[in-house]
Design a protein around this motif. Structure first.
Motif, mmCIF file in Angstrom:
data_model
loop_
_atom_site.group_PDB
_atom_site.id
_atom_site.type_symbol
_atom_site.label_atom_id
_atom_site.label_comp_id
_atom_site.label_asym_id
_atom_site.label_seq_id
_atom_site.Cartn_x
_atom_site.Cartn_y
_atom_site.Cartn_z
ATOM 1 N N ILE A 3 0.838 -1.206 0.000
ATOM 2 C CA ILE A 3 0.000 0.000 0.000
ATOM 3 C C ILE A 3 0.871 1.254 0.000
ATOM 4 N N LEU A 4 1.905 1.264 0.822
ATOM 5 C CA LEU A 4 2.802 2.425 0.849
ATOM 6 C C LEU A 4 3.451 2.642 -0.510
ATOM 7 N N ARG A 5 3.907 1.565 -1.128
ATOM 8 C CA ARG A 5 4.541 1.696 -2.450
ATOM 9 C C ARG A 5 3.567 2.249 -3.471
ATOM 10 N N LEU A 6 2.347 1.747 -3.454
ATOM 11 C CA LEU A 6 1.346 2.209 -4.410
ATOM 12 C C LEU A 6 0.990 3.676 -4.172
ATOM 13 N N ARG A 7 0.829 4.049 -2.922
ATOM 14 C CA ARG A 7 0.515 5.449 -2.595
ATOM 15 C C ARG A 7 1.666 6.376 -2.964
ATOM 16 N N ASP A 8 2.890 5.909 -2.788
ATOM 17 C CA ASP A 8 4.053 6.735 -3.112
ATOM 18 C C ASP A 8 4.093 7.126 -4.586
ATOM 19 N N GLU A 9 3.453 6.337 -5.419
ATOM 20 C CA GLU A 9 3.421 6.642 -6.856
ATOM 21 C C GLU A 9 2.719 7.966 -7.117
ATOM 22 N N ASP A 10 1.784 8.307 -6.236
ATOM 23 C CA ASP A 10 0.974 9.520 -6.417
ATOM 24 C C ASP A 10 1.215 10.509 -5.286
ATOM 25 N N ALA A 11 2.462 10.803 -5.016
ATOM 26 C CA ALA A 11 2.804 11.697 -3.913
ATOM 27 C C ALA A 11 2.153 13.068 -4.047
ATOM 28 N N ASP A 12 1.842 13.454 -5.268
ATOM 29 C CA ASP A 12 1.252 14.778 -5.485
ATOM 30 C C ASP A 12 -0.279 14.782 -5.443
ATOM 31 N N GLY A 13 -0.907 13.665 -5.182
ATOM 32 C CA GLY A 13 -2.365 13.637 -5.094
ATOM 33 C C GLY A 13 -2.930 12.304 -5.559
ATOM 34 N N ALA A 14 -4.243 12.240 -5.636
ATOM 35 C CA ALA A 14 -4.934 11.010 -6.014
ATOM 36 C C ALA A 14 -4.613 10.629 -7.455
ATOM 37 N N GLU A 28 -3.608 6.736 -10.005
ATOM 38 C CA GLU A 28 -3.668 5.293 -10.174
ATOM 39 C C GLU A 28 -3.091 4.539 -8.970
ATOM 40 N N GLY A 29 -2.036 5.055 -8.377
ATOM 41 C CA GLY A 29 -1.430 4.400 -7.217
ATOM 42 C C GLY A 29 -2.340 4.412 -6.006
ATOM 43 N N VAL A 30 -2.960 5.550 -5.746
ATOM 44 C CA VAL A 30 -3.887 5.664 -4.620
ATOM 45 C C VAL A 30 -5.089 4.741 -4.847
ATOM 46 N N ASP A 31 -5.576 4.692 -6.069
ATOM 47 C CA ASP A 31 -6.706 3.814 -6.391
ATOM 48 C C ASP A 31 -6.333 2.345 -6.196
ATOM 49 N N ASP A 64 -9.211 -2.804 0.288
ATOM 50 C CA ASP A 64 -10.572 -3.351 0.258
ATOM 51 C C ASP A 64 -10.553 -4.870 0.096
ATOM 52 N N ALA A 65 -9.666 -5.376 -0.759
ATOM 53 C CA ALA A 65 -9.557 -6.822 -0.962
ATOM 54 C C ALA A 65 -9.085 -7.502 0.327
ATOM 55 N N TYR A 66 -8.168 -6.862 1.050
ATOM 56 C CA TYR A 66 -7.671 -7.438 2.300
ATOM 57 C C TYR A 66 -8.783 -7.495 3.347
ATOM 58 N N VAL A 67 -9.524 -6.429 3.489
ATOM 59 C CA VAL A 67 -10.625 -6.410 4.457
ATOM 60 C C VAL A 67 -11.674 -7.461 4.086
#
Length: 179
Positions: free
Chosen positions: A56-67, A69-72, A79-82
């Motif tokens: 999750i951190l790696r994916l979020r880091d892709e979009d450091a400037d905002g929402a 594809e990485g944040v999505d 959601d899949a984990y929950v």
């Protein structure tokens, strides 16, 4: 029109594939043999949560400037984990009456772990990460018990960061598990 309403949708969800990668890595026998993680449901939950957070951190880091594809993708993985946690509880026989309470307890644990691990993962603080991992994974107050897993987690964080985003989405590469 009604046929499409009741038809199963077979489009794969990116979160499901990412969760499968998390689950496959968290199940690696070396965690249990080389690092001494107990083969219990609570310890497996800890490894799944750690790996989900790393991705999750790696994916979020892709979009450091905002929402983007990485944040999505990170949200889809979460959601899949929950959803997988919910399914496991049902498979263990938890009934509908107590499901909400059990999911709330798991949700609090999940959020607590992610909060505790995020800062040391981001800063590369092996000492702080070792303390949390020793307590949660090994049920020990001896930080040294979590040191090897902390080194692995920090190596995973660096390795995932070095991978191109498309490669992470397709098949994240994890480091070797060593004591």
């Amino acid at each position: 029109m009604l046929k499409s309403l009741f038809r199963k949708h077979s489009a794969p969800n990116a979160g499901d594939a990412l969760y499968a990668a998390v689950a496959a890595q968290a199940r690696q026998p070396a965690f249990y043999t080389a690092l001494g993680v107990a083969d219990r449901i609570d310890a497996r939950f800890e490894l799944y949560t750690l790996h989900a957070l790393l991705l999750i951190l790696r994916l979020r880091d892709e979009d450091a400037d905002g929402a983007g594809e990485g944040v999505d993708a990170a949200q889809s993985l979460f959601d899949a984990y929950v959803s997988a946690l919910d399914n496991v509880l049902r498979e263990l026989g938890v009934g509908d009456v107590s499901m909400a309470k059990k999911m709330r307890t798991l949700g609090e644990a999940l959020y607590g772990r992610m909060t505790a691990y995020e800062a040391p993962l981001r800063s590369g603080d092996a000492a702080v990460l070792s303390v949390g991992l020793a307590r949660n994974v090994f049920e020990s107050e001896d930080a040294e018990r979590g040191a090897a897993l902390a080194r692995y987690a920090l190596a995973a964080r660096a390795g995932l960061a070095a991978q191109p985003f498309a490669a992470v989405l397709k098949q994240p590469s994890w480091p070797e598990i060593a004591a």
